[in-house]
Every structure is written in C-alpha cells, then in structure tokens.
Design an enzyme around this catalytic site. Structure first.
Site, PDB file in Angstrom:
ATOM      1  N   GLY A  83       0.828  -1.200   0.000  1.00 52.31           N
ATOM      2  CA  GLY A  83       0.000   0.000   0.000  1.00 52.31           C
ATOM      3  C   GLY A  83       0.860   1.247   0.000  1.00 52.31           C
ATOM      4  O   GLY A  83       1.999   1.241  -0.484  1.00 52.31           O
ATOM      5  N   CYS A  84       0.348   2.323   0.552  1.00 54.89           N
ATOM      6  CA  CYS A  84       1.043   3.611   0.541  1.00 54.89           C
ATOM      7  C   CYS A  84       2.389   3.523   1.256  1.00 54.89           C
ATOM      8  O   CYS A  84       2.461   3.078   2.404  1.00 54.89           O
ATOM      9  CB  CYS A  84       0.172   4.672   1.216  1.00 54.89           C
ATOM     10  SG  CYS A  84       0.998   6.253   1.427  1.00 54.89           S
ATOM     11  N   PHE A  85       3.449   3.954   0.583  1.00 51.07           N
ATOM     12  CA  PHE A  85       4.777   3.822   1.206  1.00 51.07           C
ATOM     13  C   PHE A  85       4.966   4.734   2.407  1.00 51.07           C
ATOM     14  O   PHE A  85       5.827   4.475   3.248  1.00 51.07           O
ATOM     15  CB  PHE A  85       5.928   3.971   0.207  1.00 51.07           C
ATOM     16  CG  PHE A  85       5.881   5.112  -0.773  1.00 51.07           C
ATOM     17  CD1 PHE A  85       5.185   6.285  -0.527  1.00 51.07           C
ATOM     18  CD2 PHE A  85       6.564   5.000  -1.985  1.00 51.07           C
ATOM     19  CE1 PHE A  85       5.179   7.332  -1.448  1.00 51.07           C
ATOM     20  CE2 PHE A  85       6.561   6.041  -2.914  1.00 51.07           C
ATOM     21  CZ  PHE A  85       5.861   7.207  -2.639  1.00 51.07           C
TER      22      PHE A  85
END
Length: 220
Positions: free
Chosen positions: A51-53
């Site tokens: 997902g979002c880093f």
C-alpha cells in the site's frame, strides 16, 4: 450520460492496470533470477510493497534492528518511475520500501512477520483506501532461502485465515528511490489529512500487536 462517462473511465483505468500486469515485460520481471544485495557495513536490505509507502516506511522504522527505511518504487518494468507515472498503474511498479537492517538484531523472517502483521493480507490490489496495482502487496526475495521463508509464511497464514493471501512474491530486481518529499513523510507531516486518518492509525494498530519488536523510542 454522466453515468456512462464514469463507467467508461473505470473500464479504461481497469484496462490500463490489467495491461501493465499482463505486459510481457512484467512477466519477464516476475520470471527473472533474483538479485542479491550485498551487506554494507554489516547491514542488509529487504524490500516490501504494502500500500502507501508513507505508512509502510513508518511501520518498519519503528522496529528494533532497522537502521533506515527509504520509500520508492519496485516490481515493474519501467525505468526511472515517478510518483505521477506510478499512479497511472501502467509502469508495473508498486509503491515500495527499502528496509536497511542489522541481521544480527532482526531477521528477514521477522521482517516478513511485520509485513503480514501490519496490513490486511487478504486485500488485493491495494491497502485500505488506496486501490490500484501501484498499491498492491509484493514481497521481494533475493535468494531461495528468502523465497522459502516467504512462501511458508504465506501458506501458513492462508491456512490460519482460511483465505487467499494477496501478497505477490517477486524476485528482487531494482529499487527506484522516490522523490525527496516522500521520505519520512509521516514523521515530517503528522497533521496532514491522510497521515492523520490512515497512516497513524495503521502504525498504532501495528504497535499494539508487536510491542516486543518496537524500538524504545517508538513505544511512546
């Protein structure tokens, strides 16, 4: 008319993502031999997409034995990916992190446990509100021992949850460092709307489950 435009937009987007994932160049990445990153000053590197880093970077930075975490892109076939290009879903890449760690303090196996324990392992093509191939879950292996560790843990988790596990397993090829403003984003922007609504709650859920793995500074 408006509904038709929305439907066509969704279909176009889905088509772009599908083309990226079924592209022969993407298959070449998946079928490649892994590249092993040598130790540097006693530190090893591991690579994960979940997902979002921004979220994943903060999670791994809270773990004992982790020296540094860098946000970037991996798993695709496009050279020099950017945030804007990655967000199209056409590069093959996913937002990923490079975890620089001391293998004498924390093992690769434990980092994989952190990976599965800090996400919804059954969510395909995204995590939480972030959807699309650029947010898909991937664990990268650098040798056969790491691959076996990942597959064994993935199989055990599937059995425990009685569900299919979303994480793809790729041979590591190359990590592209993201733009400077993405690095330490959660730490530098604690009041940003997404960070407050998604990143910090995800980090706190992880901390509650893995107290024994946390650095002292991350327990507060």
């Amino acid at each position: 008319m408006k509904k038709l435009v929305i439907v066509f937009s969704i279909l176009f987007c889905f088509s772009c993502h599908n083309q990226a994932q079924t592209n022969p160049k993407q298959q070449a990445v998946i079928n490649a031999d892994p590249i092993e990153v040598p130790l540097e000053n006693g530190l090893a590197k591991a690579y994960f997409a979940s997902g979002c880093f921004w979220c994943v970077e903060a999670i791994y930075e809270s773990v004992k034995g982790v020296d540094e975490v860098i946000s970037g892109y991996a798993g695709g076939f496009t050279d020099n990916p950017t945030y804007e290009l990655s967000n199209t879903g056409r590069t093959g890449h996913a937002e990923a992190v490079e975890v620089i760690y001391n293998p004498n303090v924390v093992s690769f196996s434990t980092l994989v446990d952190v990976y599965f324990g800090s996400q919804d392992p059954t969510q395909f093509n995204g995590q939480g509100p972030d959807r699309g191939s650029q947010y898909r879950s991937i664990i990268f292996y650098q040798n056969e021992a790491q691959k076996k560790t990942i597959l064994d843990k993935k199989m055990a988790l599937a059995k425990t949850l009685d569900a299919k596990i979303a994480a793809e397993v790729y041979p590591f090829q190359k990590f592209w460092i993201a733009e400077g403003y993405h690095q330490d984003f959660e730490k530098r922007n604690p009041n940003q709307r997404y960070v407050r609504a998604v990143s910090i709650p995800r980090l706190n859920r992880f901390k509650a489950k893995f107290q024994e793995l946390l650095k002292e500074s991350a327990k507060h």
